[in-house]
Design a protein around this motif. Structure first.
Motif, short mmCIF file in Angstrom:
data_model
loop_
_atom_site.label_atom_id
_atom_site.label_comp_id
_atom_site.label_asym_id
_atom_site.label_seq_id
_atom_site.Cartn_x
_atom_site.Cartn_y
_atom_site.Cartn_z
N PRO A 2 0.26 -3.47 4.10
CA PRO A 2 -1.52 -3.18 4.69
C PRO A 2 -1.36 -3.37 6.68
O PRO A 2 -0.76 -3.97 7.02
CB PRO A 2 -2.35 -5.11 4.21
CG PRO A 2 -1.59 -4.90 3.42
CD PRO A 2 -0.48 -5.11 3.56
N LYS A 3 -1.78 -2.77 7.20
CA LYS A 3 -2.47 -2.52 8.77
C LYS A 3 -3.16 -4.30 8.77
O LYS A 3 -4.18 -3.89 8.97
CB LYS A 3 -2.70 -1.43 9.25
CG LYS A 3 -2.17 -0.44 8.76
CD LYS A 3 -2.56 1.22 9.16
CE LYS A 3 -1.83 1.91 9.31
NZ LYS A 3 -2.05 3.23 8.29
N SER B 188 2.18 -0.58 11.01
CA SER B 188 2.55 -0.34 9.91
C SER B 188 3.84 -0.98 10.14
O SER B 188 4.15 -0.54 10.57
CB SER B 188 1.95 0.70 9.16
OG SER B 188 2.88 1.23 9.21
N GLY C 129 -3.42 3.87 2.96
CA GLY C 129 -3.73 2.42 2.79
C GLY C 129 -3.99 2.11 1.37
O GLY C 129 -4.98 0.85 1.70
N GLU D 237 1.31 -0.90 -0.07
CA GLU D 237 0.35 -0.35 0.11
C GLU D 237 1.03 1.41 -0.55
O GLU D 237 2.60 1.45 0.22
CB GLU D 237 -0.60 0.14 1.54
CG GLU D 237 -1.76 -0.99 1.64
CD GLU D 237 -3.08 -1.10 2.47
OE1 GLU D 237 -2.57 -0.24 3.31
OE2 GLU D 237 -3.97 -1.58 2.11
#
Length: 154
Positions: free
Chosen positions: A126-127, A133, A106, A102
């Protein structure tokens, strides 16, 4: 994937005050203040070095990092950053593992769009676990960027 730890990113309300604190407490070297703006995100930041250790102090003005600091407070460590010798190879390995890299907001990041406003090629995972992150930066470019951030003006 070959990775080397680089630094953590920490949110602060007053960048100058935070830099002065670490300079006094740890005799840290402080980089020049830098600015990042893209797609609604606006931050000022500085690199803090003590010995071989680094912190990135980030003062958010707008965007997701401002919302994160407003919700969780100053001092939030929100990112671990690692360098890799080949950012495209890292991108490909993530895709092969079923992970879509990302951008800082995001949004899905394409392999041909790894360039940042600072010139360093970068991607984010991605979180998956709250607001935490992981950022990957190309090692050679990152080290050149850090060297320039600490270069004396004039």
């Amino acid at each position: 994937m070959k990775l080397k730890f680089s630094h953590v990113d920490v949110l602060v309300k007053d960048l100058e005050e935070a830099c002065k604190y670490y300079a006094r407490v740890f005799s840290a070297r402080i980089s020049k203040t830098l600015d990042w703006q893209r797609d609604g995100l606006h931050v000022r930041y500085a690199i803090v070095m003590f010995g071989t250790e680094r912190l990135m102090l980030v003062q958010p003005f707008t965007g997701n990092l401002k919302a994160l600091m407003d919700a969780n407070g100053e001092g939030t460590i929100y990112r671990h950053c690692y360098s890799t010798p080949d950012i495209e190879a890292a991108y490909d390995e993530l895709i092969d593992a079923g992970v879509q890299p990302e951008d800082e907001n995001g949004k899905p990041l394409s392999r041909d769009n790894l360039q940042t406003p600072s010139g360093t090629r970068i991607l984010w995972l991605p979180k998956r676990f709250g607001h935490f992150s992981i950022e990957l930066l190309e090692e050679k470019e990152l080290e050149a960027f850090i060297k320039e951030a600490f270069a004396e003006e004039g």
